[in-house]
Design a protein around this motif. Structure first.
Motif, PDB file in Angstrom:
ATOM      1  N   GLY A 164      54.564  53.470  40.809  1.00  0.00           N
ATOM      2  CA  GLY A 164      54.440  53.835  42.214  1.00  0.00           C
ATOM      3  C   GLY A 164      53.146  53.376  42.857  1.00  0.00           C
ATOM      4  O   GLY A 164      52.653  53.992  43.807  1.00  0.00           O
ATOM      5  N   ILE A 165      52.593  52.272  42.362  1.00  0.00           N
ATOM      6  CA  ILE A 165      51.341  51.740  42.905  1.00  0.00           C
ATOM      7  C   ILE A 165      51.671  50.774  44.042  1.00  0.00           C
ATOM      8  O   ILE A 165      52.593  49.963  43.936  1.00  0.00           O
ATOM      9  N   ASN A 166      50.906  50.837  45.117  1.00  0.00           N
ATOM     10  CA  ASN A 166      51.220  50.078  46.323  1.00  0.00           C
ATOM     11  C   ASN A 166      50.606  48.673  46.293  1.00  0.00           C
ATOM     12  O   ASN A 166      49.729  48.328  47.086  1.00  0.00           O
ATOM     13  N   TYR A 167      51.077  47.867  45.336  1.00  0.00           N
ATOM     14  CA  TYR A 167      50.654  46.472  45.236  1.00  0.00           C
ATOM     15  C   TYR A 167      51.894  45.586  45.195  1.00  0.00           C
ATOM     16  O   TYR A 167      52.922  45.962  44.629  1.00  0.00           O
ATOM     17  N   LYS A 168      51.751  44.397  45.767  1.00  0.00           N
ATOM     18  CA  LYS A 168      52.823  43.396  45.721  1.00  0.00           C
ATOM     19  C   LYS A 168      52.276  42.153  45.045  1.00  0.00           C
ATOM     20  O   LYS A 168      51.202  41.669  45.390  1.00  0.00           O
ATOM     21  N   THR A 169      53.016  41.627  44.072  1.00  0.00           N
ATOM     22  CA  THR A 169      52.611  40.399  43.405  1.00  0.00           C
ATOM     23  C   THR A 169      53.254  39.194  44.081  1.00  0.00           C
ATOM     24  O   THR A 169      54.393  39.251  44.539  1.00  0.00           O
ATOM     25  N   ILE A 170      52.498  38.118  44.150  1.00  0.00           N
ATOM     26  CA  ILE A 170      53.007  36.840  44.657  1.00  0.00           C
ATOM     27  C   ILE A 170      52.802  35.794  43.571  1.00  0.00           C
ATOM     28  O   ILE A 170      51.679  35.607  43.087  1.00  0.00           O
ATOM     29  N   LYS A 230      48.728  46.103  49.102  1.00  0.00           N
ATOM     30  CA  LYS A 230      47.693  45.211  48.614  1.00  0.00           C
ATOM     31  C   LYS A 230      48.356  44.094  47.819  1.00  0.00           C
ATOM     32  O   LYS A 230      49.434  44.265  47.266  1.00  0.00           O
ATOM     33  N   ILE A 231      47.683  42.952  47.773  1.00  0.00           N
ATOM     34  CA  ILE A 231      48.299  41.738  47.228  1.00  0.00           C
ATOM     35  C   ILE A 231      47.599  41.280  45.954  1.00  0.00           C
ATOM     36  O   ILE A 231      46.371  41.191  45.901  1.00  0.00           O
ATOM     37  N   ILE A 232      48.414  40.998  44.936  1.00  0.00           N
ATOM     38  CA  ILE A 232      47.940  40.312  43.738  1.00  0.00           C
ATOM     39  C   ILE A 232      48.526  38.908  43.771  1.00  0.00           C
ATOM     40  O   ILE A 232      49.747  38.742  43.719  1.00  0.00           O
ATOM     41  N   VAL A 290      48.074  40.525  30.172  1.00  0.00           N
ATOM     42  CA  VAL A 290      47.540  40.524  31.531  1.00  0.00           C
ATOM     43  C   VAL A 290      47.355  41.951  32.038  1.00  0.00           C
ATOM     44  O   VAL A 290      46.334  42.284  32.651  1.00  0.00           O
ATOM     45  N   TRP A 291      48.333  42.807  31.769  1.00  0.00           N
ATOM     46  CA  TRP A 291      48.280  44.182  32.259  1.00  0.00           C
ATOM     47  C   TRP A 291      47.050  44.922  31.729  1.00  0.00           C
ATOM     48  O   TRP A 291      46.450  45.725  32.443  1.00  0.00           O
ATOM     49  N   SER A 292      46.668  44.653  30.490  1.00  0.00           N
ATOM     50  CA  SER A 292      45.527  45.345  29.901  1.00  0.00           C
ATOM     51  C   SER A 292      44.229  45.028  30.633  1.00  0.00           C
ATOM     52  O   SER A 292      43.295  45.843  30.649  1.00  0.00           O
ATOM     53  N   TYR A 293      44.162  43.860  31.262  1.00  0.00           N
ATOM     54  CA  TYR A 293      42.968  43.479  32.032  1.00  0.00           C
ATOM     55  C   TYR A 293      43.124  43.811  33.526  1.00  0.00           C
ATOM     56  O   TYR A 293      42.132  44.096  34.200  1.00  0.00           O
ATOM     57  N   LEU A 294      44.357  43.769  34.008  1.00  0.00           N
ATOM     58  CA  LEU A 294      44.617  43.988  35.420  1.00  0.00           C
ATOM     59  C   LEU A 294      44.619  45.461  35.801  1.00  0.00           C
ATOM     60  O   LEU A 294      44.087  45.844  36.862  1.00  0.00           O
ATOM     61  N   SER A 295      45.231  46.286  34.977  1.00  0.00           N
ATOM     62  CA  SER A 295      45.449  47.687  35.350  1.00  0.00           C
ATOM     63  C   SER A 295      44.176  48.436  35.746  1.00  0.00           C
ATOM     64  O   SER A 295      44.222  49.266  36.671  1.00  0.00           O
ATOM     65  N   PRO A 296      43.018  48.192  35.111  1.00  0.00           N
ATOM     66  CA  PRO A 296      41.815  48.909  35.551  1.00  0.00           C
ATOM     67  C   PRO A 296      41.366  48.552  36.971  1.00  0.00           C
ATOM     68  O   PRO A 296      40.586  49.291  37.569  1.00  0.00           O
ATOM     69  N   LEU A 297      41.866  47.443  37.505  1.00  0.00           N
ATOM     70  CA  LEU A 297      41.475  47.033  38.859  1.00  0.00           C
ATOM     71  C   LEU A 297      42.341  47.640  39.943  1.00  0.00           C
ATOM     72  O   LEU A 297      42.001  47.573  41.120  1.00  0.00           O
ATOM     73  N   LEU A 298      43.469  48.239  39.554  1.00  0.00           N
ATOM     74  CA  LEU A 298      44.408  48.745  40.547  1.00  0.00           C
ATOM     75  C   LEU A 298      43.972  50.113  41.062  1.00  0.00           C
ATOM     76  O   LEU A 298      43.414  50.913  40.323  1.00  0.00           O
ATOM     77  N   PRO A 323      54.400  37.344  36.092  1.00  0.00           N
ATOM     78  CA  PRO A 323      54.029  38.032  37.338  1.00  0.00           C
ATOM     79  C   PRO A 323      55.103  39.008  37.808  1.00  0.00           C
ATOM     80  O   PRO A 323      54.780  40.094  38.324  1.00  0.00           O
ATOM     81  N   ALA A 324      56.373  38.650  37.621  1.00  0.00           N
ATOM     82  CA  ALA A 324      57.458  39.564  38.002  1.00  0.00           C
ATOM     83  C   ALA A 324      57.477  40.789  37.090  1.00  0.00           C
ATOM     84  O   ALA A 324      57.773  41.903  37.542  1.00  0.00           O
ATOM     85  N   LEU A 325      57.156  40.601  35.821  1.00  0.00           N
ATOM     86  CA  LEU A 325      57.104  41.733  34.897  1.00  0.00           C
ATOM     87  C   LEU A 325      55.952  42.670  35.245  1.00  0.00           C
ATOM     88  O   LEU A 325      56.061  43.890  35.093  1.00  0.00           O
ATOM     89  N   ILE A 326      54.870  42.093  35.733  1.00  0.00           N
ATOM     90  CA  ILE A 326      53.754  42.911  36.219  1.00  0.00           C
ATOM     91  C   ILE A 326      54.199  43.731  37.426  1.00  0.00           C
ATOM     92  O   ILE A 326      53.859  44.918  37.557  1.00  0.00           O
ATOM     93  N   GLN A 327      54.985  43.118  38.316  1.00  0.00           N
ATOM     94  CA  GLN A 327      55.489  43.853  39.474  1.00  0.00           C
ATOM     95  C   GLN A 327      56.364  45.026  39.039  1.00  0.00           C
ATOM     96  O   GLN A 327      56.299  46.115  39.631  1.00  0.00           O
ATOM     97  N   GLU A 328      57.158  44.823  38.011  1.00  0.00           N
ATOM     98  CA  GLU A 328      57.989  45.916  37.499  1.00  0.00           C
ATOM     99  C   GLU A 328      57.131  47.078  37.014  1.00  0.00           C
ATOM    100  O   GLU A 328      57.438  48.247  37.263  1.00  0.00           O
TER     101      GLU A 328
END
Length: 226
Positions: free
Chosen positions: A79-85, A46-48, A218-226, A68-73
């Protein structure tokens, strides 16, 4: 309230020099070369898509230091199957983003992170134009994927542009988020803006350490969507 007033005072000082420096980004330009094919993405991933200006692009930093790269880390570590662009572009306005979004959407996002509008405000552009351009971007994303989840990053402008303009500008992002049922981040640079050691010499763009704080926000708002 104190932190908001502090941020506005600081932003007045920081942005008094304008945004000319964004056009001379020495390291971080648009992350994908239009002359090169896009990197292959697994059908199962899945793509972010992070779509923004110099903050997203990681102005004068290596791409792997931008948030965005730190979010990818973080995603990889879990082990979540998302890729950031990272589709950030220094100096980008909302109108520029509107013109660019069709090409960027060659990759369909599952989560779309919108970080545009600050350069409009710093240039004192008409707010109705900014609102329309941002809505057009959102509409294009929704057309590509009606099930997309959207995050809108709020920004501020200095009060020297006038109290009415400043307040109306701030409300753009919350209003768009409510209208589009998007997740809303009130201020992307909370905890970073105005702190010298967390910003480059221009006093505007985060250092690698600053991007780490932005990533946590960003992670605090993004993580619940993953």
């Amino acid at each position: 309230m104190f932190s908001q007033v502090r941020n506005l005072i600081i932003l007045t000082l920081l942005f008094s020099c304008g945004t000319a420096s964004e056009s001379t980004n020495e390291k971080s330009e648009t992350p994908v070369d239009k002359n090169e094919p896009a990197q292959p993405i697994s059908d199962s991933e899945k793509i972010i898509l992070f779509f923004g200006n110099s903050i997203t692009a990681g102005y004068q930093l290596d791409m792997d230091q931008a948030f965005p790269a730190l979010i990818q880390e973080k995603i990889d570590s879990l082990g979540i199957n998302y890729k950031t662009i990272n589709a950030g572009l220094s100096g980008e306005t909302s109108a520029g983003g509107k013109n660019r979004i069709e090409w960027v959407l060659r990759t369909t996002p599952d989560i779309f992170f919108l970080e545009l509008g600050a350069n409009d405000g710093l240039r004192g552009l008409p707010l109705d134009q900014t609102i329309q351009s941002l809505q057009d971007i959102i509409d294009a994303v929704k057309k590509e994927n009606p099930e997309v989840k959207i995050i809108i990053a709020g920004m501020m402008v200095p009060p020297n542009l006038g109290e009415d303009y400043t307040n109306q500008f701030k409300n753009i992002f919350s209003d768009l988020a409510q209208k589009n049922e998007a997740v809303y981040i009130p201020f992307l640079l909370e905890g970073v803006a105005g702190i010298p050691e967390l910003n480059l010499r221009d006093g505007i763009h985060p250092t690698p350490e600053g991007h780490e704080i932005v990533a946590e926000t960003v992670w605090s708002y993004l993580s619940p969507l993953l």
